[in-house]
Design a protein around this motif. Structure first.
Motif, PDB file in Angstrom:
ATOM      1  N   VAL A   1      -0.741  -5.641 -37.937  1.00 33.17           N
ATOM      2  CA  VAL A   1       0.770  -6.198 -38.042  1.00 33.17           C
ATOM      3  C   VAL A   1       1.930  -6.055 -39.180  1.00 33.17           C
ATOM      4  CG1 VAL A   1       2.210  -9.032 -38.137  1.00 33.17           C
ATOM      5  CG2 VAL A   1       0.280  -8.426 -37.154  1.00 33.17           C
ATOM      6  N   GLN A   2       2.945  -5.747 -38.915  1.00 34.43           N
ATOM      7  CA  GLN A   2       4.257  -5.239 -39.580  1.00 34.43           C
ATOM      8  C   GLN A   2       5.623  -5.962 -39.689  1.00 34.43           C
ATOM      9  OE1 GLN A   2       4.557  -1.073 -38.370  1.00 34.43           O
ATOM     10  NE2 GLN A   2       3.654  -0.241 -39.781  1.00 34.43           N
ATOM     11  N   LEU A   3       5.870  -6.433 -40.889  1.00 36.27           N
ATOM     12  CA  LEU A   3       6.852  -7.452 -40.423  1.00 36.27           C
ATOM     13  C   LEU A   3       7.671  -6.719 -40.961  1.00 36.27           C
ATOM     14  CD1 LEU A   3       4.353 -10.220 -41.653  1.00 36.27           C
ATOM     15  CD2 LEU A   3       6.156 -10.475 -39.694  1.00 36.27           C
ATOM     16  N   GLN A   4       8.954  -6.209 -40.625  1.00 38.57           N
ATOM     17  CA  GLN A   4      10.479  -6.426 -41.734  1.00 38.57           C
ATOM     18  C   GLN A   4      11.089  -6.901 -41.732  1.00 38.57           C
ATOM     19  OE1 GLN A   4      10.520  -2.464 -43.233  1.00 38.57           O
ATOM     20  NE2 GLN A   4      12.137  -3.814 -43.760  1.00 38.57           N
ATOM     21  N   ALA A   5      11.486  -7.490 -42.776  1.00 37.99           N
ATOM     22  CA  ALA A   5      12.515  -7.878 -42.830  1.00 37.99           C
ATOM     23  C   ALA A   5      14.328  -7.202 -43.090  1.00 37.99           C
ATOM     24  CB  ALA A   5      12.526  -9.271 -43.817  1.00 37.99           C
ATOM     25  N   SER A   6      15.070  -8.017 -42.755  1.00 36.77           N
ATOM     26  CA  SER A   6      16.784  -7.380 -43.081  1.00 36.77           C
ATOM     27  C   SER A   6      17.806  -8.031 -42.851  1.00 36.77           C
ATOM     28  CB  SER A   6      16.881  -5.913 -42.087  1.00 36.77           C
ATOM     29  OG  SER A   6      16.617  -6.453 -40.267  1.00 36.77           O
ATOM     30  N   GLY A   7      18.968  -7.773 -43.188  1.00 40.34           N
ATOM     31  CA  GLY A   7      20.268  -8.580 -42.738  1.00 40.34           C
ATOM     32  C   GLY A   7      20.897  -9.147 -43.875  1.00 40.34           C
ATOM     33  N   GLY A   8      20.478  -8.426 -45.227  1.00 42.51           N
ATOM     34  CA  GLY A   8      20.240  -8.748 -46.615  1.00 42.51           C
ATOM     35  C   GLY A   8      21.779  -8.426 -47.124  1.00 42.51           C
ATOM     36  N   GLY A   9      22.328  -8.497 -48.255  1.00 44.57           N
ATOM     37  CA  GLY A   9      23.204  -7.938 -48.857  1.00 44.57           C
ATOM     38  C   GLY A   9      23.926  -8.954 -49.896  1.00 44.57           C
ATOM     39  N   LEU A  10      25.331  -8.022 -49.948  1.00 40.76           N
ATOM     40  CA  LEU A  10      26.252  -8.476 -51.092  1.00 40.76           C
ATOM     41  C   LEU A  10      27.466 -10.208 -50.700  1.00 40.76           C
ATOM     42  CD1 LEU A  10      26.776  -9.440 -54.375  1.00 40.76           C
ATOM     43  CD2 LEU A  10      28.155  -7.556 -53.987  1.00 40.76           C
ATOM     44  N   VAL A  11      26.912 -10.848 -51.040  1.00 40.17           N
ATOM     45  CA  VAL A  11      28.273 -12.268 -50.250  1.00 40.17           C
ATOM     46  C   VAL A  11      28.617 -13.045 -51.369  1.00 40.17           C
ATOM     47  CG1 VAL A  11      26.532 -14.105 -49.913  1.00 40.17           C
ATOM     48  CG2 VAL A  11      28.346 -13.751 -48.748  1.00 40.17           C
ATOM     49  N   GLN A  12      29.590 -13.755 -51.195  1.00 42.73           N
ATOM     50  CA  GLN A  12      30.538 -14.298 -52.624  1.00 42.73           C
ATOM     51  C   GLN A  12      29.832 -15.867 -52.086  1.00 42.73           C
ATOM     52  OE1 GLN A  12      34.404 -14.115 -51.910  1.00 42.73           O
ATOM     53  NE2 GLN A  12      34.653 -12.359 -53.589  1.00 42.73           N
ATOM     54  N   ALA A  13      30.193 -16.934 -52.829  1.00 46.11           N
ATOM     55  CA  ALA A  13      29.492 -17.643 -52.636  1.00 46.11           C
ATOM     56  C   ALA A  13      29.863 -18.360 -51.842  1.00 46.11           C
ATOM     57  CB  ALA A  13      29.741 -18.619 -54.356  1.00 46.11           C
ATOM     58  N   ARG A  14      29.508 -19.675 -51.482  1.00 45.47           N
ATOM     59  CA  ARG A  14      29.865 -20.274 -50.378  1.00 45.47           C
ATOM     60  C   ARG A  14      29.748 -19.024 -48.734  1.00 45.47           C
ATOM     61  NH1 ARG A  14      32.584 -21.055 -54.197  1.00 45.47           N
ATOM     62  NH2 ARG A  14      34.360 -20.454 -53.625  1.00 45.47           N
ATOM     63  N   GLY A  15      29.701 -18.406 -48.751  1.00 43.91           N
ATOM     64  CA  GLY A  15      29.564 -17.405 -48.003  1.00 43.91           C
ATOM     65  C   GLY A  15      28.150 -17.108 -47.202  1.00 43.91           C
ATOM     66  N   SER A  16      28.091 -16.070 -45.353  1.00 38.62           N
ATOM     67  CA  SER A  16      27.097 -16.210 -45.002  1.00 38.62           C
ATOM     68  C   SER A  16      26.458 -15.774 -44.626  1.00 38.62           C
ATOM     69  CB  SER A  16      27.197 -17.275 -43.272  1.00 38.62           C
ATOM     70  OG  SER A  16      27.564 -18.464 -43.606  1.00 38.62           O
ATOM     71  N   LEU A  17      24.948 -15.650 -44.478  1.00 36.13           N
ATOM     72  CA  LEU A  17      23.816 -14.215 -43.750  1.00 36.13           C
ATOM     73  C   LEU A  17      23.355 -13.930 -42.886  1.00 36.13           C
ATOM     74  CD1 LEU A  17      23.408 -12.215 -47.392  1.00 36.13           C
ATOM     75  CD2 LEU A  17      24.568 -11.139 -45.349  1.00 36.13           C
ATOM     76  N   ARG A  18      23.067 -14.037 -41.901  1.00 39.95           N
ATOM     77  CA  ARG A  18      21.958 -13.407 -40.973  1.00 39.95           C
ATOM     78  C   ARG A  18      20.966 -12.922 -41.165  1.00 39.95           C
ATOM     79  NH1 ARG A  18      21.451 -14.387 -34.018  1.00 39.95           N
ATOM     80  NH2 ARG A  18      21.407 -11.930 -34.641  1.00 39.95           N
ATOM     81  N   LEU A  19      19.331 -12.700 -41.560  1.00 42.80           N
ATOM     82  CA  LEU A  19      18.499 -12.270 -41.641  1.00 42.80           C
ATOM     83  C   LEU A  19      17.701 -11.827 -40.461  1.00 42.80           C
ATOM     84  CD1 LEU A  19      17.063 -13.998 -45.096  1.00 42.80           C
ATOM     85  CD2 LEU A  19      19.006 -11.539 -44.969  1.00 42.80           C
TER      86      LEU A  19
END
Length: 114
Positions: A1-19
C-alpha cells in the motif's frame, strides 16, 4: 500500500488549505483512516479519523476547524483545514489506524504564518 499526502504549503493565519491523500488499492474501503501530523520536536499525533461508515472524530485542537472526508471512487481522502493557526504548522501524513499502521508516506508540509 502506498499513501501519498499532498496539498500542503505556506498560508497565513486564519487561512485555509485542503490536503489530499492518494492511496493504492482499496485501503479506504477496508480500514479506519486518519490524518496525523508531526511538528518539529514533537511526537506524531492523530488529528482526525474516519470510519468505514463515515463517522468522524477530531482532536480537540482542531475540532470545528478541520473536516476529514473520503472519496472511495477516487481512492482519495481529504482534510479541509480552515481557520489555520501557527500551531497547526507540521508535516501532515495520512495512514490507517491499524497497529501497526501501513507504511508511512513522505507527508506534506503545512506552514502557518502569524
Amino acid at each position: 500500500v502506498q499513501l501519498q499526502a499532498s496539498g500542503g504549503g505556506l498560508v497565513q493565519a486564519r487561512g485555509s488549505l485542503r490536503l489530499s491523500c492518494a492511496a493504492s488499492g482499496s485501503i479506504f474501503r477496508r480500514n479506519v483512516m486518519g490524518w496525523y501530523r508531526q511538528a518539529p520536536g514533537k511526537q506524531r499525533e492523530l488529528v482526525a479519523s474516519i470510519t468505514l461508515g463515515g463517522s468522524t472524530n477530531y482532536a480537540d485542537s482542531v475540532k470545528g476547524r478541520f473536516t476529514i472526508s473520503t472519496d472511495n471512487a477516487k481512492n482519495t481522502m481529504y482534510l479541509q483545514m480552515n481557520s489555520l493557526k501557527p500551531e497547526d504548522t507540521a508535516v501532515y501524513y495520512c495512514n490507517t489506524l491499524t497497529r501497526p499502521p501501513a507504511a508511512w508516506g513522505q507527508g506534506t508540509q503545512v506552514t502557518v504564518s502569524s
